[in-house]
Design a protein around this motif. Sequence first.
Motif, PDB file in Angstrom:
ATOM      1  N   ASP A   1       7.209  11.918 -11.460  1.00 38.42           N
ATOM      2  CA  ASP A   1       7.856  11.131 -12.509  1.00 38.42           C
ATOM      3  C   ASP A   1       7.271   9.729 -12.653  1.00 38.42           C
ATOM      4  O   ASP A   1       7.620   8.998 -13.585  1.00 38.42           O
ATOM      5  N   LEU A   2       6.377   9.341 -11.746  1.00 37.83           N
ATOM      6  CA  LEU A   2       5.845   7.980 -11.761  1.00 37.83           C
ATOM      7  C   LEU A   2       4.321   7.899 -11.835  1.00 37.83           C
ATOM      8  O   LEU A   2       3.777   6.887 -12.276  1.00 37.83           O
ATOM      9  N   LYS A   3       3.646   8.957 -11.359  1.00 40.30           N
ATOM     10  CA  LYS A   3       2.211   8.824 -11.105  1.00 40.30           C
ATOM     11  C   LYS A   3       1.386   8.499 -12.352  1.00 40.30           C
ATOM     12  O   LYS A   3       0.457   7.685 -12.287  1.00 40.30           O
ATOM     13  N   ASP A   4       1.702   9.114 -13.502  1.00 37.03           N
ATOM     14  CA  ASP A   4       0.878   8.890 -14.699  1.00 37.03           C
ATOM     15  C   ASP A   4       0.951   7.441 -15.157  1.00 37.03           C
ATOM     16  O   ASP A   4      -0.075   6.798 -15.407  1.00 37.03           O
ATOM     17  N   GLU A   5       2.165   6.917 -15.251  1.00 35.13           N
ATOM     18  CA  GLU A   5       2.343   5.536 -15.714  1.00 35.13           C
ATOM     19  C   GLU A   5       1.768   4.539 -14.710  1.00 35.13           C
ATOM     20  O   GLU A   5       1.117   3.557 -15.084  1.00 35.13           O
ATOM     21  N   LEU A   6       1.975   4.809 -13.423  1.00 31.26           N
ATOM     22  CA  LEU A   6       1.468   3.910 -12.389  1.00 31.26           C
ATOM     23  C   LEU A   6      -0.053   3.937 -12.326  1.00 31.26           C
ATOM     24  O   LEU A   6      -0.704   2.885 -12.216  1.00 31.26           O
ATOM     25  N   MET A   7      -0.642   5.133 -12.417  1.00 32.85           N
ATOM     26  CA  MET A   7      -2.101   5.244 -12.378  1.00 32.85           C
ATOM     27  C   MET A   7      -2.732   4.540 -13.574  1.00 32.85           C
ATOM     28  O   MET A   7      -3.755   3.844 -13.437  1.00 32.85           O
ATOM     29  N   ALA A   8      -2.129   4.693 -14.739  1.00 25.66           N
ATOM     30  CA  ALA A   8      -2.656   4.022 -15.935  1.00 25.66           C
ATOM     31  C   ALA A   8      -2.639   2.512 -15.740  1.00 25.66           C
ATOM     32  O   ALA A   8      -3.589   1.804 -16.112  1.00 25.66           O
TER      33      ALA A   8
ATOM     34  N   GLN B   1       0.832  -1.209   0.000  1.00 22.55           N
ATOM     35  CA  GLN B   1       0.000   0.000   0.000  1.00 22.55           C
ATOM     36  C   GLN B   1       0.862   1.253   0.000  1.00 22.55           C
ATOM     37  O   GLN B   1       0.584   2.221  -0.723  1.00 22.55           O
ATOM     38  N   ALA B   2       1.917   1.243   0.816  1.00 15.84           N
ATOM     39  CA  ALA B   2       2.822   2.397   0.871  1.00 15.84           C
ATOM     40  C   ALA B   2       3.525   2.596  -0.460  1.00 15.84           C
ATOM     41  O   ALA B   2       3.688   3.734  -0.928  1.00 15.84           O
ATOM     42  N   THR B   3       3.926   1.508  -1.095  1.00 17.10           N
ATOM     43  CA  THR B   3       4.611   1.604  -2.385  1.00 17.10           C
ATOM     44  C   THR B   3       3.713   2.274  -3.421  1.00 17.10           C
ATOM     45  O   THR B   3       4.153   3.169  -4.160  1.00 17.10           O
ATOM     46  N   VAL B   4       2.449   1.863  -3.458  1.00 17.67           N
ATOM     47  CA  VAL B   4       1.511   2.464  -4.411  1.00 17.67           C
ATOM     48  C   VAL B   4       1.283   3.941  -4.089  1.00 17.67           C
ATOM     49  O   VAL B   4       1.340   4.807  -4.970  1.00 17.67           O
ATOM     50  N   SER B   5       1.046   4.231  -2.810  1.00 16.30           N
ATOM     51  CA  SER B   5       0.758   5.615  -2.402  1.00 16.30           C
ATOM     52  C   SER B   5       1.932   6.549  -2.679  1.00 16.30           C
ATOM     53  O   SER B   5       1.760   7.638  -3.233  1.00 16.30           O
ATOM     54  N   PHE B   6       3.142   6.113  -2.313  1.00 14.94           N
ATOM     55  CA  PHE B   6       4.317   6.953  -2.538  1.00 14.94           C
ATOM     56  C   PHE B   6       4.634   7.064  -4.024  1.00 14.94           C
ATOM     57  O   PHE B   6       5.100   8.102  -4.490  1.00 14.94           O
ATOM     58  N   GLY B   7       4.376   5.997  -4.777  1.00 14.51           N
ATOM     59  CA  GLY B   7       4.574   6.064  -6.223  1.00 14.51           C
ATOM     60  C   GLY B   7       3.646   7.068  -6.874  1.00 14.51           C
ATOM     61  O   GLY B   7       4.057   7.856  -7.735  1.00 14.51           O
ATOM     62  N   LEU B   8       2.385   7.080  -6.435  1.00 16.91           N
ATOM     63  CA  LEU B   8       1.410   8.020  -6.994  1.00 16.91           C
ATOM     64  C   LEU B   8       1.694   9.467  -6.600  1.00 16.91           C
ATOM     65  O   LEU B   8       1.202  10.394  -7.242  1.00 16.91           O
ATOM     66  N   SER B   9       2.477   9.660  -5.546  1.00 13.11           N
ATOM     67  CA  SER B   9       2.810  11.025  -5.119  1.00 13.11           C
ATOM     68  C   SER B   9       3.993  11.600  -5.890  1.00 13.11           C
ATOM     69  O   SER B   9       4.316  12.782  -5.747  1.00 13.11           O
ATOM     70  N   ARG B  10       4.613  10.783  -6.725  1.00 16.10           N
ATOM     71  CA  ARG B  10       5.800  11.207  -7.486  1.00 16.10           C
ATOM     72  C   ARG B  10       5.399  11.652  -8.879  1.00 16.10           C
ATOM     73  O   ARG B  10       4.770  10.895  -9.637  1.00 16.10           O
TER      74      ARG B  10
END
Length: 296
Positions: A276-283, A265-274
């Motif tokens: 440089d990562l949020k668009d690709e991760l959210m998609a 959960q933390a990995t996803v949350s912190f990834g979405l806060s970045r």
Amino acid sequence: MRTKVTKAIFPVAGLGTRFLPATKSVPKEIMTLVDRPLIQYAIDEARAAGIKEFIFVTSRGKSALEDYFDHSHQLESELRKKGKTELLEALKETNMDSGEIAYVRQHKALGLGHAVWCARRLIHNEPFAVILPDDVIAAEKPCLQQMIEAYAETGGSMVAAMEVPPEKASAYGVLDVKEDMGSVVSVNNMVEKPAPGEAPSNLAVIGRYILSPNVLKTLNKKETGTGGEIQLTDAIAKEIEGDGVYGFRFRGQRFDCGSKAGFLQATVSFGLSRDDLKDELMAYLQEVIAVDKAAQ
């Protein structure tokens, strides 16, 4: 004027068995959340709160944790040659100056209270913080900084607290609240892992503490509590009749990175806060959800 809190203890002696086999050779605290190890989040939070001396309570097999904070001259030289200044700046955050950091060993796993007690000779007679790296807290103002500001008004000892579902209270130390003043509560008692249905509240203690040095004197008696271990909660509770104990409702989101689900959960949350990562991760997450719904 209150003595400033400039020392923090990081109990990192645990074996991390919930993450085996990864933790067979890699200390759990070095496991990465996006691109920083758990311990780096704890160190950054401590620095933001004005901590100057960092005390790690370790055990056998934690050499990688100690190496992490050393200067890597060869790596820095290579990055400098290649003009990778951004990576050099990132590395600076991991370096600790000589004298800033100390290591003490906990030879037997006798509980959190015992781990804190192991660092007693480095604390002397001044208030100190304790940070459990498993608890990662995402907050606009770092959690320990929030607590130190509140501690300047209350003194005594202070624990971070958050409300948990009543059915989960038995997994935590729980506060018996004397007076609720909003973000700060005064404490009547503290109960470590109460039996189901017997918790005095649903306000649970989370892994951030600001403690009076008197707590170390209590821990020196080595009295055992729940699970036959020396419990930090029990020692803090002895301070209630003295300078007082306070709970602090921090502003932020806590992730239990001592569990696999919490770590993910933390990995996803912190990834979405970045950025440089949020668009690709959210998609990707949206794609996963869509596939899951289609399968239903």
